[in-house]
Design a protein around this motif. Structure first.
Motif, mmCIF file in Angstrom:
data_model
loop_
_atom_site.group_PDB
_atom_site.id
_atom_site.type_symbol
_atom_site.label_atom_id
_atom_site.label_comp_id
_atom_site.label_asym_id
_atom_site.label_seq_id
_atom_site.Cartn_x
_atom_site.Cartn_y
_atom_site.Cartn_z
ATOM 1 N N ASN A 239 0.763 -1.224 -0.159
ATOM 2 C CA ASN A 239 -0.015 -0.186 0.004
ATOM 3 C C ASN A 239 0.894 1.399 -0.070
ATOM 4 O O ASN A 239 1.744 1.445 1.039
ATOM 5 C CB ASN A 239 -0.840 0.054 1.304
ATOM 6 N N ARG A 240 0.965 1.987 -0.983
ATOM 7 C CA ARG A 240 1.843 3.265 -1.099
ATOM 8 C C ARG A 240 1.084 4.365 -0.846
ATOM 9 O O ARG A 240 -0.032 4.588 -1.117
ATOM 10 C CB ARG A 240 2.323 3.143 -2.681
ATOM 11 N N LEU A 241 1.721 5.238 -0.096
ATOM 12 C CA LEU A 241 1.196 6.561 0.405
ATOM 13 C C LEU A 241 0.964 7.448 -0.692
ATOM 14 O O LEU A 241 -0.154 8.075 -1.000
ATOM 15 C CB LEU A 241 2.024 7.037 1.478
ATOM 16 N N LEU A 242 1.747 7.595 -1.677
ATOM 17 C CA LEU A 242 1.617 8.463 -2.888
ATOM 18 C C LEU A 242 1.753 7.507 -4.166
ATOM 19 O O LEU A 242 2.541 7.054 -4.366
ATOM 20 C CB LEU A 242 2.978 9.556 -2.813
ATOM 21 N N PRO A 243 0.743 7.631 -4.761
ATOM 22 C CA PRO A 243 0.871 7.129 -6.120
ATOM 23 C C PRO A 243 1.796 7.705 -7.092
ATOM 24 O O PRO A 243 2.356 8.828 -6.839
ATOM 25 C CB PRO A 243 -0.740 7.041 -6.587
ATOM 26 N N LEU A 244 2.102 6.945 -8.005
ATOM 27 C CA LEU A 244 2.977 7.388 -9.118
ATOM 28 C C LEU A 244 2.885 8.607 -9.474
ATOM 29 O O LEU A 244 3.897 9.659 -9.697
ATOM 30 C CB LEU A 244 3.357 6.448 -10.110
ATOM 31 N N TYR A 245 1.559 9.029 -10.082
ATOM 32 C CA TYR A 245 1.427 10.448 -10.616
ATOM 33 C C TYR A 245 1.372 11.400 -9.664
ATOM 34 O O TYR A 245 1.977 12.845 -10.026
ATOM 35 C CB TYR A 245 -0.090 10.583 -11.166
ATOM 36 N N ALA A 246 1.257 11.222 -8.318
ATOM 37 C CA ALA A 246 1.163 12.313 -7.391
ATOM 38 C C ALA A 246 3.048 12.833 -7.011
ATOM 39 O O ALA A 246 3.034 13.781 -6.820
ATOM 40 C CB ALA A 246 0.749 11.878 -6.088
ATOM 41 N N ARG A 247 3.747 11.725 -7.348
ATOM 42 C CA ARG A 247 5.001 11.943 -6.944
ATOM 43 C C ARG A 247 5.617 12.935 -8.097
ATOM 44 O O ARG A 247 6.313 13.774 -7.910
ATOM 45 C CB ARG A 247 6.002 10.620 -7.063
ATOM 46 N N THR A 248 5.104 12.628 -9.202
ATOM 47 C CA THR A 248 5.668 13.541 -10.540
ATOM 48 C C THR A 248 5.249 14.854 -10.625
ATOM 49 O O THR A 248 5.674 15.648 -10.572
ATOM 50 C CB THR A 248 5.441 12.764 -11.888
ATOM 51 N N VAL A 249 3.850 15.024 -9.959
ATOM 52 C CA VAL A 249 3.281 16.303 -9.700
ATOM 53 C C VAL A 249 4.103 16.972 -8.938
ATOM 54 O O VAL A 249 4.336 18.304 -8.898
ATOM 55 C CB VAL A 249 1.744 16.206 -9.338
ATOM 56 N N THR A 250 4.311 16.425 -7.604
ATOM 57 C CA THR A 250 5.273 17.149 -6.642
ATOM 58 C C THR A 250 6.627 17.587 -7.238
ATOM 59 O O THR A 250 6.882 18.710 -6.765
ATOM 60 C CB THR A 250 5.206 15.951 -5.517
ATOM 61 N N VAL A 251 7.076 16.586 -7.806
ATOM 62 C CA VAL A 251 8.531 16.959 -8.398
ATOM 63 C C VAL A 251 8.286 18.248 -9.183
ATOM 64 O O VAL A 251 9.135 19.097 -9.387
ATOM 65 C CB VAL A 251 8.936 15.901 -8.840
ATOM 66 N N LEU A 252 7.156 18.208 -10.132
ATOM 67 C CA LEU A 252 7.178 19.370 -11.114
ATOM 68 C C LEU A 252 6.843 20.596 -10.533
ATOM 69 O O LEU A 252 7.179 21.815 -11.013
ATOM 70 C CB LEU A 252 6.221 18.941 -12.013
ATOM 71 N N ALA A 253 5.930 20.586 -9.283
ATOM 72 C CA ALA A 253 5.754 21.685 -8.692
ATOM 73 C C ALA A 253 6.909 22.261 -7.851
ATOM 74 O O ALA A 253 7.192 23.451 -7.965
ATOM 75 C CB ALA A 253 4.487 21.556 -7.525
ATOM 76 N N LEU A 254 7.710 21.645 -7.340
ATOM 77 C CA LEU A 254 9.133 22.099 -6.871
ATOM 78 C C LEU A 254 9.895 22.734 -7.829
ATOM 79 O O LEU A 254 10.593 23.803 -7.731
ATOM 80 C CB LEU A 254 9.713 20.967 -6.186
ATOM 81 N N VAL A 255 9.895 21.929 -9.045
ATOM 82 C CA VAL A 255 10.851 22.504 -10.072
ATOM 83 C C VAL A 255 10.298 23.950 -10.610
ATOM 84 O O VAL A 255 11.102 24.982 -10.704
ATOM 85 C CB VAL A 255 10.914 21.602 -11.062
ATOM 86 N N ALA A 256 9.029 24.129 -10.616
ATOM 87 C CA ALA A 256 8.358 25.364 -11.075
ATOM 88 C C ALA A 256 8.612 26.709 -10.101
ATOM 89 O O ALA A 256 8.805 27.571 -10.512
ATOM 90 C CB ALA A 256 7.026 25.248 -11.339
#
Length: 128
Positions: A4-21
């Motif tokens: 059971n993962r806390l963050l799905p894969l798409y949520a990780r990519t969204v988080t990384v993209l938000a930090l880069v932005a």
């Protein structure tokens, strides 16, 4: 069994993209200040104003304060206590012999109660 993962894969990519932005968006407007040519460290200390300018007391404060000459301050540390006089070598020897006598007397009393007698190895160890 599936984890059971806390963050799905798409949520990780969204988080990384938000930090880069965020990093790219706020990066260029931030500029460092130019260094000012300063003199000696003493000049720097004198111009930083480490102390505060104390204003004059108001009239009602000055009227209610007692005059400084009438203040009777009490010492905070107290008085020095009287210490016993230093003892001479003869007095120290007498005290030592008195303590040795008390030790031997207590050892004898303790041996009588328990019924234990000291062996030769214990007596030899004390003499060394």
């Amino acid at each position: 069994m599936r984890r059971n993962r806390l963050l799905p894969l798409y949520a990780r990519t969204v988080t990384v993209l938000a930090l880069v932005a965020i990093c790219l968006g706020y990066g260029p407007p931030v500029h460092s200040q130019e260094a000012k040519a300063a003199g000696s460290p003493l000049d720097t200390l004198m111009h930083t104003k480490i102390w505060a300018d104390v204003p004059d007391a108001k009239d009602f404060v000055r009227e209610t304060r007692p005059p400084p000459d009438s203040l009777a301050y009490q010492p905070v540390t107290g008085t020095d206590p009287e210490r016993p006089k230093l003892r001479s070598k003869a007095e120290l020897k007498a005290l030592e012999s008195e303590l040795e006598g008390a030790v031997s007397h207590n050892d004898r009393k303790a041996g009588k109660r328990v019924g234990i007698k000291k062996t030769d190895s214990v007596k030899a160890g004390k003499r060394e």
